[in-house]
Design a protein around this motif. Structure first.
Motif, PDB file in Angstrom:
ATOM      1  N   ILE A  57     -20.465 -18.722  28.263  1.00  0.00           N
ATOM      2  CA  ILE A  57     -19.969 -17.158  28.228  1.00  0.00           C
ATOM      3  C   ILE A  57     -21.042 -16.453  29.273  1.00  0.00           C
ATOM      4  O   ILE A  57     -22.213 -16.843  29.551  1.00  0.00           O
ATOM      5  CB  ILE A  57     -19.755 -16.392  27.067  1.00  0.00           C
ATOM      6  CG1 ILE A  57     -21.034 -16.319  26.178  1.00  0.00           C
ATOM      7  CG2 ILE A  57     -18.546 -17.222  26.434  1.00  0.00           C
ATOM      8  CD1 ILE A  57     -20.875 -15.759  25.045  1.00  0.00           C
ATOM      9  N   HIS A  58     -20.585 -15.340  29.723  1.00  0.00           N
ATOM     10  CA  HIS A  58     -21.307 -14.608  30.897  1.00  0.00           C
ATOM     11  C   HIS A  58     -22.624 -14.146  29.928  1.00  0.00           C
ATOM     12  O   HIS A  58     -22.378 -13.779  28.850  1.00  0.00           O
ATOM     13  CB  HIS A  58     -20.549 -13.428  31.391  1.00  0.00           C
ATOM     14  CG  HIS A  58     -21.134 -12.899  32.502  1.00  0.00           C
ATOM     15  ND1 HIS A  58     -22.220 -12.109  32.801  1.00  0.00           N
ATOM     16  CD2 HIS A  58     -20.853 -13.054  33.985  1.00  0.00           C
ATOM     17  CE1 HIS A  58     -22.657 -11.691  33.811  1.00  0.00           C
ATOM     18  NE2 HIS A  58     -21.491 -12.308  34.702  1.00  0.00           N
ATOM     19  N   ALA A  59     -23.625 -14.178  30.485  1.00  0.00           N
ATOM     20  CA  ALA A  59     -25.020 -13.588  29.901  1.00  0.00           C
ATOM     21  C   ALA A  59     -24.957 -12.247  29.331  1.00  0.00           C
ATOM     22  O   ALA A  59     -25.584 -11.720  28.601  1.00  0.00           O
ATOM     23  CB  ALA A  59     -26.118 -13.978  30.968  1.00  0.00           C
ATOM     24  N   THR A  60     -23.941 -11.430  29.978  1.00  0.00           N
ATOM     25  CA  THR A  60     -23.844 -10.133  29.533  1.00  0.00           C
ATOM     26  C   THR A  60     -23.161  -9.849  28.420  1.00  0.00           C
ATOM     27  O   THR A  60     -22.869  -8.569  27.957  1.00  0.00           O
ATOM     28  CB  THR A  60     -23.537  -9.145  30.813  1.00  0.00           C
ATOM     29  OG1 THR A  60     -22.297  -9.689  31.331  1.00  0.00           O
ATOM     30  CG2 THR A  60     -24.642  -9.229  31.910  1.00  0.00           C
ATOM     31  N   THR A  61     -22.316 -10.863  27.905  1.00  0.00           N
ATOM     32  CA  THR A  61     -21.076 -10.766  26.793  1.00  0.00           C
ATOM     33  C   THR A  61     -22.041 -10.475  25.469  1.00  0.00           C
ATOM     34  O   THR A  61     -23.015 -10.913  25.163  1.00  0.00           O
ATOM     35  CB  THR A  61     -20.448 -12.290  26.570  1.00  0.00           C
ATOM     36  OG1 THR A  61     -19.992 -12.480  27.849  1.00  0.00           O
ATOM     37  CG2 THR A  61     -19.828 -12.082  25.488  1.00  0.00           C
ATOM     38  N   THR A  62     -21.271  -9.319  25.037  1.00  0.00           N
ATOM     39  CA  THR A  62     -21.846  -8.764  23.684  1.00  0.00           C
ATOM     40  C   THR A  62     -20.459  -8.626  22.629  1.00  0.00           C
ATOM     41  O   THR A  62     -19.764  -7.700  22.935  1.00  0.00           O
ATOM     42  CB  THR A  62     -22.577  -7.569  23.854  1.00  0.00           C
ATOM     43  OG1 THR A  62     -21.610  -6.385  24.296  1.00  0.00           O
ATOM     44  CG2 THR A  62     -23.728  -7.540  24.666  1.00  0.00           C
ATOM     45  N   THR A  63     -20.573  -9.516  21.832  1.00  0.00           N
ATOM     46  CA  THR A  63     -19.114  -9.630  21.101  1.00  0.00           C
ATOM     47  C   THR A  63     -19.300  -9.471  19.562  1.00  0.00           C
ATOM     48  O   THR A  63     -20.971  -9.762  19.025  1.00  0.00           O
ATOM     49  CB  THR A  63     -18.293 -10.666  21.238  1.00  0.00           C
ATOM     50  OG1 THR A  63     -18.745 -11.872  20.918  1.00  0.00           O
ATOM     51  CG2 THR A  63     -17.823 -10.521  22.889  1.00  0.00           C
ATOM     52  N   ALA A  64     -18.852  -9.375  18.574  1.00  0.00           N
ATOM     53  CA  ALA A  64     -19.138  -9.265  17.230  1.00  0.00           C
ATOM     54  C   ALA A  64     -18.868 -10.789  16.549  1.00  0.00           C
ATOM     55  O   ALA A  64     -19.473 -10.838  15.387  1.00  0.00           O
ATOM     56  CB  ALA A  64     -17.892  -8.442  16.397  1.00  0.00           C
ATOM     57  N   ASN A  65     -18.906 -11.818  17.416  1.00  0.00           N
ATOM     58  CA  ASN A  65     -19.017 -12.976  16.945  1.00  0.00           C
ATOM     59  C   ASN A  65     -19.820 -13.770  17.707  1.00  0.00           C
ATOM     60  O   ASN A  65     -20.015 -15.170  17.709  1.00  0.00           O
ATOM     61  CB  ASN A  65     -17.631 -13.772  17.079  1.00  0.00           C
ATOM     62  CG  ASN A  65     -17.115 -13.975  18.236  1.00  0.00           C
ATOM     63  OD1 ASN A  65     -17.336 -13.203  19.179  1.00  0.00           O
ATOM     64  ND2 ASN A  65     -16.376 -15.227  18.621  1.00  0.00           N
ATOM     65  N   VAL A  66     -21.077 -13.310  18.477  1.00  0.00           N
ATOM     66  CA  VAL A  66     -22.136 -13.951  19.137  1.00  0.00           C
ATOM     67  C   VAL A  66     -23.456 -13.380  18.854  1.00  0.00           C
ATOM     68  O   VAL A  66     -23.665 -12.368  18.948  1.00  0.00           O
ATOM     69  CB  VAL A  66     -21.938 -13.944  20.786  1.00  0.00           C
ATOM     70  CG1 VAL A  66     -23.055 -14.322  21.473  1.00  0.00           C
ATOM     71  CG2 VAL A  66     -20.473 -14.777  21.049  1.00  0.00           C
ATOM     72  N   GLY A  67     -24.252 -14.316  18.007  1.00  0.00           N
ATOM     73  CA  GLY A  67     -25.560 -14.036  17.891  1.00  0.00           C
ATOM     74  C   GLY A  67     -26.416 -14.709  18.287  1.00  0.00           C
ATOM     75  O   GLY A  67     -26.542 -15.584  19.247  1.00  0.00           O
ATOM     76  N   PHE A  68     -27.619 -14.962  17.427  1.00  0.00           N
ATOM     77  CA  PHE A  68     -28.890 -15.926  17.868  1.00  0.00           C
ATOM     78  C   PHE A  68     -29.545 -16.205  16.697  1.00  0.00           C
ATOM     79  O   PHE A  68     -29.773 -15.595  15.694  1.00  0.00           O
ATOM     80  CB  PHE A  68     -29.529 -15.319  19.088  1.00  0.00           C
ATOM     81  CG  PHE A  68     -30.377 -14.118  18.757  1.00  0.00           C
ATOM     82  CD1 PHE A  68     -31.650 -14.272  18.580  1.00  0.00           C
ATOM     83  CD2 PHE A  68     -29.846 -12.762  18.578  1.00  0.00           C
ATOM     84  CE1 PHE A  68     -32.658 -13.320  18.181  1.00  0.00           C
ATOM     85  CE2 PHE A  68     -30.448 -11.752  18.256  1.00  0.00           C
ATOM     86  CZ  PHE A  68     -32.019 -12.012  17.910  1.00  0.00           C
ATOM     87  N   ARG A  69     -30.429 -17.289  16.893  1.00  0.00           N
ATOM     88  CA  ARG A  69     -31.624 -17.401  15.984  1.00  0.00           C
ATOM     89  C   ARG A  69     -32.692 -17.820  16.696  1.00  0.00           C
ATOM     90  O   ARG A  69     -32.758 -18.271  18.091  1.00  0.00           O
ATOM     91  CB  ARG A  69     -31.320 -18.713  15.085  1.00  0.00           C
ATOM     92  CG  ARG A  69     -31.473 -19.891  15.588  1.00  0.00           C
ATOM     93  CD  ARG A  69     -30.987 -21.195  14.705  1.00  0.00           C
ATOM     94  NE  ARG A  69     -29.751 -21.009  13.807  1.00  0.00           N
ATOM     95  CZ  ARG A  69     -29.539 -21.188  12.535  1.00  0.00           C
ATOM     96  NH1 ARG A  69     -30.420 -21.475  11.887  1.00  0.00           N
ATOM     97  NH2 ARG A  69     -28.183 -20.873  12.256  1.00  0.00           N
ATOM     98  N   CYS A  70     -33.973 -17.724  16.198  1.00  0.00           N
ATOM     99  CA  CYS A  70     -35.499 -17.671  17.005  1.00  0.00           C
ATOM    100  C   CYS A  70     -35.751 -19.338  16.689  1.00  0.00           C
ATOM    101  O   CYS A  70     -35.515 -19.737  15.651  1.00  0.00           O
ATOM    102  CB  CYS A  70     -36.265 -16.843  16.648  1.00  0.00           C
ATOM    103  SG  CYS A  70     -35.874 -15.051  16.834  1.00  0.00           S
ATOM    104  N   ALA A  71     -36.688 -19.797  17.571  1.00  0.00           N
ATOM    105  CA  ALA A  71     -37.085 -21.170  17.311  1.00  0.00           C
ATOM    106  C   ALA A  71     -38.556 -21.043  17.728  1.00  0.00           C
ATOM    107  O   ALA A  71     -39.081 -20.350  18.534  1.00  0.00           O
ATOM    108  CB  ALA A  71     -36.381 -22.127  17.944  1.00  0.00           C
ATOM    109  N   LYS A  72     -39.438 -22.003  17.112  1.00  0.00           N
ATOM    110  CA  LYS A  72     -40.649 -22.252  17.533  1.00  0.00           C
ATOM    111  C   LYS A  72     -41.123 -23.490  17.182  1.00  0.00           C
ATOM    112  O   LYS A  72     -40.954 -23.950  16.154  1.00  0.00           O
ATOM    113  CB  LYS A  72     -41.662 -21.092  16.767  1.00  0.00           C
ATOM    114  CG  LYS A  72     -42.972 -21.204  17.325  1.00  0.00           C
ATOM    115  CD  LYS A  72     -44.063 -19.922  16.603  1.00  0.00           C
ATOM    116  CE  LYS A  72     -45.414 -19.750  17.286  1.00  0.00           C
ATOM    117  NZ  LYS A  72     -46.000 -18.811  16.444  1.00  0.00           N
ATOM    118  N   ALA A  73     -41.841 -24.167  18.059  1.00  0.00           N
ATOM    119  CA  ALA A  73     -42.565 -25.510  18.244  1.00  0.00           C
ATOM    120  C   ALA A  73     -43.838 -25.553  17.817  1.00  0.00           C
ATOM    121  O   ALA A  73     -44.702 -24.496  18.111  1.00  0.00           O
ATOM    122  CB  ALA A  73     -42.345 -26.437  19.362  1.00  0.00           C
TER     123      ALA A  73
END
Length: 243
Positions: free
Chosen positions: A149-165
């Motif tokens: 999806i386009h990088a500027t998309t902001t919807t109610a069904n798109v989120g994220f999680r953080c990661a670290k190695a």
């Protein structure tokens, strides 16, 4: 809108840059695709144990799926949301059981931003609460679910999680080097300075003769004197932040 009663729900309505900047602020980053899928499959890579979902392969058993993931039910989209899983939109992060590696919501709830992709085609993984078990409604929310999806998309069904190695540690080991056969481990640069460095490939140049006679003690002592050990960097495996 309000965050009341949603404190434990995924953060949504965030663009790719919003998510990446937040991860950077807390000293982490967005996960890579290979890294994310390895976490989602939790060891079920195949070919003998690869499955469509963390709980199995049945893509028709909505009752079973509703106990493991927040997805759209068997009703027609977008008006017949029966909320078989207990939620019509997002659900609390730890409402459903984790997978074998302890990760929650790797299937359903919200799509998750990934590292990589292009501005007009950023990658999201995992499916969301408006996706179905078998793809009859929107996407099929399998462990391999993927969209751009386009990088500027902001919807109610798109989120994220953080990661670290984990921080990489350089590991060394010692190998034999025969200076009589391979020469001194050194190279001269354009300024005449000689630096001792590892030479690639020398360890594969010796061919063992099975019919060769056993060496006596004097020959073994001489061999040990010509063979020297050198310290080299041990070949490393790729870490998750390199995937």
């Amino acid at each position: 809108s309000s965050y009341k009663y949603r404190e434990n729900h995924p953060v949504v309505h965030v663009s790719h840059k919003d998510a990446a900047e937040y991860c950077k602020w807390v000293g982490k980053r967005l996960p890579g695709e290979w890294e994310w899928e390895a976490a989602a499959r939790a060891g079920h890579y195949g070919p003998s144990n690869r499955t469509l979902y963390a709980w199995g392969d049945d893509d028709e058993d909505w009752e079973l799926a509703s106990k493991h993931a927040n997805l759209w039910g068997p009703g027609a989209f977008p008006h017949e949301n029966d909320a078989l899983d207990g939620y019509r939109a997002t659900s609390p992060v730890k409402h459903y059981p984790p997978n074998a590696l302890g990760f929650y919501d790797m299937t359903g709830n919200v799509w998750e931003w990934q590292r990589g992709g292009k501005h007009k085609a950023r990658i999201v993984r995992g499916g969301s609460f408006v996706d179905s078990l078998n793809g009859t409604v929107n996407h099929a929310a399998t462990l391999g679910a993927r969209a751009t999806i386009h990088a500027t998309t902001t919807t109610a069904n798109v989120g994220f999680r953080c990661a670290k190695a984990p921080k990489r540690r350089t590991e060394y080991h010692y190998v034999y080097h025969d200076e009589e056969l391979h020469g001194q481990l050194a190279v001269e640069d354009q300024f005449g300075k000689r630096d001792t460095i590892p030479q690639m490939g020398w360890e594969d140049q010796h061919v063992w003769d099975e019919e060769e006679e056993e060496l006596d003690d004097d020959a073994l002592l001489k061999l040990e004197q010509t063979r020297k050990k050198k310290k080299v960097v041990k070949k490393r495996e790729r870490y998750s932040n390199e995937l």
